[in-house]
Design an enzyme around this catalytic site. Structure first.
Site, PDB file in Angstrom:
ATOM      1  N   PHE A 185     -11.441  -6.790  20.126  1.00 52.49           N
ATOM      2  CA  PHE A 185     -12.343  -7.635  19.349  1.00 52.49           C
ATOM      3  C   PHE A 185     -13.107  -8.584  20.279  1.00 52.49           C
ATOM      4  CE2 PHE A 185     -13.017 -11.631  16.884  1.00 52.49           C
ATOM      5  CZ  PHE A 185     -14.034 -11.132  16.075  1.00 52.49           C
ATOM      6  N   GLN A 186     -14.432  -8.602  20.152  1.00 51.24           N
ATOM      7  CA  GLN A 186     -15.319  -9.446  20.966  1.00 51.24           C
ATOM      8  C   GLN A 186     -15.178  -9.195  22.461  1.00 51.24           C
ATOM      9  OE1 GLN A 186     -15.053 -13.523  19.452  1.00 51.24           O
ATOM     10  NE2 GLN A 186     -16.625 -12.972  17.958  1.00 51.24           N
ATOM     11  N   MET A 241     -51.631 -15.968  22.820  1.00 48.25           N
ATOM     12  CA  MET A 241     -51.862 -15.270  24.075  1.00 48.25           C
ATOM     13  C   MET A 241     -51.947 -13.758  23.849  1.00 48.25           C
ATOM     14  SD  MET A 241     -52.587 -15.674  27.147  1.00 48.25           S
ATOM     15  CE  MET A 241     -52.067 -17.103  28.092  1.00 48.25           C
ATOM     16  N   LYS A 274      -8.829 -14.686  28.672  1.00 47.54           N
ATOM     17  CA  LYS A 274      -8.163 -15.748  27.925  1.00 47.54           C
ATOM     18  C   LYS A 274      -6.791 -16.107  28.504  1.00 47.54           C
ATOM     19  CE  LYS A 274      -7.231 -17.361  23.277  1.00 47.54           C
ATOM     20  NZ  LYS A 274      -7.365 -17.119  21.842  1.00 47.54           N
TER      21      LYS A 274
HETATM   22  C1  LIG Z   1     -39.112 -13.827  24.039  1.00 41.59           C
HETATM   23  C2  LIG Z   1     -40.515 -13.387  24.206  1.00 41.59           C
HETATM   24  N1  LIG Z   1     -41.036 -12.443  23.394  1.00 41.59           N
HETATM   25  C3  LIG Z   1     -42.322 -12.056  23.548  1.00 41.59           C
HETATM   26  C4  LIG Z   1     -43.121 -12.598  24.519  1.00 41.59           C
HETATM   27  C5  LIG Z   1     -44.564 -12.141  24.659  1.00 41.59           C
HETATM   28  N2  LIG Z   1     -45.494 -13.252  24.394  1.00 41.59           N
HETATM   29  C6  LIG Z   1     -46.067 -13.964  25.368  1.00 41.59           C
HETATM   30  S1  LIG Z   1     -47.040 -15.197  24.799  1.00 41.59           S
HETATM   31  C7  LIG Z   1     -46.724 -14.778  23.202  1.00 41.59           C
HETATM   32  C8  LIG Z   1     -47.330 -15.567  22.080  1.00 41.59           C
HETATM   33  C9  LIG Z   1     -46.761 -16.919  21.986  1.00 41.59           C
HETATM   34  O1  LIG Z   1     -47.201 -17.528  20.795  1.00 41.59           O
HETATM   35  P1  LIG Z   1     -47.163 -19.111  20.636  1.00 41.59           P
HETATM   36  O2  LIG Z   1     -45.839 -19.612  21.034  1.00 41.59           O
HETATM   37  O3  LIG Z   1     -47.647 -19.471  19.285  1.00 41.59           O
HETATM   38  O4  LIG Z   1     -48.163 -19.584  21.766  1.00 41.59           O
HETATM   39  P2  LIG Z   1     -49.773 -19.492  21.809  1.00 41.59           P
HETATM   40  O5  LIG Z   1     -50.110 -18.395  22.772  1.00 41.59           O
HETATM   41  O6  LIG Z   1     -50.257 -19.207  20.434  1.00 41.59           O
HETATM   42  O7  LIG Z   1     -50.189 -20.821  22.323  1.00 41.59           O
HETATM   43  C10 LIG Z   1     -45.873 -13.672  23.142  1.00 41.59           C
HETATM   44  C11 LIG Z   1     -45.428 -13.017  21.915  1.00 41.59           C
HETATM   45  C12 LIG Z   1     -42.512 -13.565  25.351  1.00 41.59           C
HETATM   46  N3  LIG Z   1     -43.189 -14.127  26.364  1.00 41.59           N
HETATM   47  N4  LIG Z   1     -41.247 -13.965  25.175  1.00 41.59           N
END
Ligand SMILES: Cc1ncc(C[n+]2csc(CCOP(=O)(O)OP(=O)(O)O)c2C)c(N)n1
Ligand SMILES: [Mg+2]
Lengths: 578, 96
Positions: free
Chosen positions: A112-113, A484, A162
């Site tokens: 488990f775990q 982005m 553990k």
């Molecule tokens: C954990 C994770 N999943 C996906 C990405 C891909 N990714 C890079 S920027 C982005 C958008 C981020 O959106 P937000 O936080 O609203 O920032 P904005 O660009 O809108 O300022 C994504 C999905 C990432 N960098 N990290």
């Protein structure tokens, strides 16, 4: 005095002067948690998700320079920590992760775990240890801290079955004074010959650039760098990870370089005859197409990690060692040859850079209009935060457009103030990192500049901030999209916004944070922006979450043209490509 | 060109898999692999001299890996292997 394995572990951490453990309990870690209960030298911070623990420890480590310590249970506790370990690994952040494990006799039985934490984490740690017996714990902890903090720093996992922390068996506790690992000898002092060659090249250069990265911060080399450049007077650029290592308000500072670097920084790098890389690793966000990178430049590369040198871009002169020490030696050598410095030699170059900056440098005025005919510009949000905090706050960030705007428009004059996940680019980093920074610097302003996408990835840590009364500021640059991603879709996929918007499913952030006991402020109009932010920063004793609705169509510029572009190929706006 | 790497590492659980794993992580291919604990130290005295330490029988393992790489990549691989905490020495085996 004889003590049990669980106490040995905690006493060992006390010997390492650990202030905080960021963690989350569970079956395999319960003996260890009992030992935490029975002491009061280390404070345990109960997060709401193990990823939060790793980022909080990481933020603490980046801000203080001391290793962050994480404690998780086996199985899901350990796997939840993986993203944060990888984040620390990519940015060379010292961290100790103690993971509970099922008892030794159960290992390999799918108990488990049970999960093979050593195996899962192997590619994303500097090293890892598996505890065989309670007697080995002091030696392992000593070595783990030594490895995590020396040479090129990084995370170290200690997996603790553990039974090795059982309260039933007692041992003598003796903590070693020092760690020696015969197969591990990080370079200490640079070779004299290379120092001389480097100085020779610096004296000859006509179009030099200093390019400093996160390694210079990890090595605490900021003051050496500043002193060195007081003599050389070269233009300086910093990577996303290096911001603050050279004062952003210094007249020789070019701004950040790379993917979203300034025009003048990227142009200076492209046209340089000498690039002095200091704790920077020519990552692909910096070089753009390596074959086209800085065609006329000689490269001097200072690094503590030999495998980072000539990995992407061949170095002409490699100086191995702690960059702090190497820069000090350069300084000494340069002092003795000061009479050979010809200041005039750089005049044309400085003129050229000034021209670039004036022509296409970042615009600080265009975004600040208070007219409600335009939506709020995200750049303006960061500029106001910069002004209100006198450029003096710790800024953590997440990943996306908001992160780049923060890097571009908050001008860091000191190292360790800009805390972001550069290498892995981990959304969800900002809030827990801010929590870790605030614990270390209770009297300082700690601001998380985030996006509505990123903040939701570790938003549960709002609850941790309530429990420990951590009055950070969260500035949510809300463009109602994965901005982005959307920008790339605009630029490379003819505006097909595949899965980058949420179709009115965002929470009411103000009500959400208020339910945790925090203060929420919503800003939607330009005319309210400055006032609203000032109001937020006037509140000192509470966490304030500012939800700012910004222009959803704004892009980050400059942006390097990729693929197949060089550092001189940039988009400067939606319709201006140079 | 195919080369042989000669690696001396601590004879500890988990040490070998770090080296092998590194090849995979970095996208290098292993064409042949051979590992033995070192019982006869006479061949490895030079390591004691170079690293200024004393080896005991069965305390370290000797790993031979064949892989096809360019000069530049070889240097990079060796630096990365040498960086592993449990590795005492990694170099190209020029004897073969
Ligand atoms: C954990 C994770 N999943 C996906 C990405 C891909 N990714 C890079 S920027 C982005 C958008 C981020 O959106 P937000 O936080 O609203 O920032 P904005 O660009 O809108 O300022 C994504 C999905 C990432 N960098 N990290
Ligand atoms: Mg967004």
């Amino acid at each position: 005095m004889k003590i049990a394995g669980n106490d040995i572990l905690i006493q060992s951490l006390i010997k390492e002067e650990v202030e905080y453990i960021f963690g989350y309990p569970g079956g395999a870690a319960l003996h260890i948690y009992d030992a935490i209960f029975n002491q009061n030298q280390i404070q345990h911070i109960l997060v709401r998700h193990e990823q939060g623990a790793t980022h909080a420890a990481d933020g603490y480590a980046r801000a203080t320079g001391k290793p962050g310590v994480v404690l998780v249970t086996s199985g899901p506790g350990a796997t939840n920590a993986i993203t944060g370990i990888a984040t620390a690994f990519m940015d060379s952040i010292p961290m100790i992760i103690i993971s509970g494990q099922v008892a030794k006799h159960l290992i390999g039985t799918d108990a488990f775990q049970e999960t093979d934490m050593i195996g899962i984490s192997r590619p994303i740690v500097k090293h890892s240890f598996s505890v065989e017996s309670a007697e080995d714990i002091p030696e392992i902890v000593k070595q783990a801290f030594y490895i995590a903090t020396s040479g090129r720093p990084g995370p170290v996992v200690i997996d603790v079955p553990k039974d090795t922390t059982s309260p039933d068996e007692l041992f003598d506790f003796v903590y070693p004074d020092s760690a020696h690992i015969r197969s591990y000898n990080p370079p200490i002092s640079p070779e004299k010959k290379q120092i001389e060659r480097a100085v020779e090249a610096m004296l000859k250069a006509r179009q030099p650039v200093i390019y400093a990265g996160g390694g210079a911060i990890n090595s605490n080399a900021s003051s050496e760098l500043i002193k060195l450049n007081d003599i050389l007077d070269f233009p300086v650029t910093n990577t996303l990870m290096g911001l603050g290592v050279y004062p952003a308000t210094h007249k020789r500072f070019l701004g950040m370089l790379g993917m979203h670097g300034t025009y003048q920084a990227n142009m200076a790098m492209h046209n340089a005859d000498l690039i002095i890389a200091i704790g920077a690793r020519f990552d692909d966000r910096i070089t753009n197409t390596p074959k086209l990178f800085a065609p006329n430049a000689k490269i001097i590369h200072f690094d503590v990690d030999q495998s980072s040198v000539s990995k992407i871009i061949e170095a002409n002169i490699a100086v191995f060692g702690q960059v702090k020490d190497s820069l000090q030696e350069i300084l000494n050598e340069l002092e003795s040859r000061r009479n050979e410095i010809d200041e005039k030699k750089l005049d044309d170059w400085k003129q050229q850079i000034k021209y670039w900056k004036e022509k296409h440098g970042l615009d600080h005025k265009m975004h600040l209009s208070e007219s409600n005919e335009h939506p709020i510009m995200p750049q303006a949000v960061v500029q106001h935060v910069y002004n209100i905090t006198n450029g003096d706050a710790f800024i953590t960030s997440d990943v996306g457009q908001h992160q780049m705007f923060a890097a571009q428009y908050y001008h860091f004059d000191e190292p360790r103030k800009w805390i972001n996940s550069g290498g892995l680019g981990t959304m969800g980093f900002g809030l827990p990192a801010a929590l870790g920074v605030k614990l270390a610097f209770r009297d300082s302003e700690v601001v998380c500049i985030t996006g509505e996408g990123s903040i939701q990835m570790c938003i549960q840590e709002l609850s941790t901030c309530t429990q420990y009364n951590l009055p950070i500021k969260i500035i949510n640059i809300n463009n109602e999209a994965l901005g982005m991603v959307k920008q790339w879709q605009d630029m490379n996929y003819s505006g097909r916004h595949s899965e980058s918007t949420y179709q009115s499913s965002l929470p009411n952030f103000v009500e959400l944070v208020e339910s945790y006991g925090h203060v929420g402020i919503k800003i939607e109009k330009n005319s309210d922006l400055k006032k609203g932010l000032e109001e937020a920063f006037a509140i000192k004793d509470k966490l304030v979450f500012v939800d700012v609705y910004v222009d959803p169509d704004e892009h980050v510029y400059p942006m390097l043209v990729a693929p197949n572009g060089s550092l001189k190929d940039m988009w400067l706006s939606k319709d201006n490509k140079v | 060109m195919q080369r042989e790497l000669s690696i001396i590492l601590e004879n500890k659980p988990g040490a070998l898999v770090r080296v092998v794993g590194l090849f995979h992580q970095r996208g290098y291919n292993i064409e042949s692999l051979h590992v033995d604990p070192v019982t006869d130290l006479t061949k490895f005295r030079y390591i004691e001299e170079r690293l200024d330490l004393k080896l005991e029988e069965n305390e370290v393992s000797h790993l031979l890996i064949k892989t096809t790489v360019s000069d530049n990549l070889l240097r990079q691989i060796l630096r990365q292997i040498n960086k592993l905490i449990d590795v005492l020495l990694a170099e190209e085996n020029l004897d073969t």
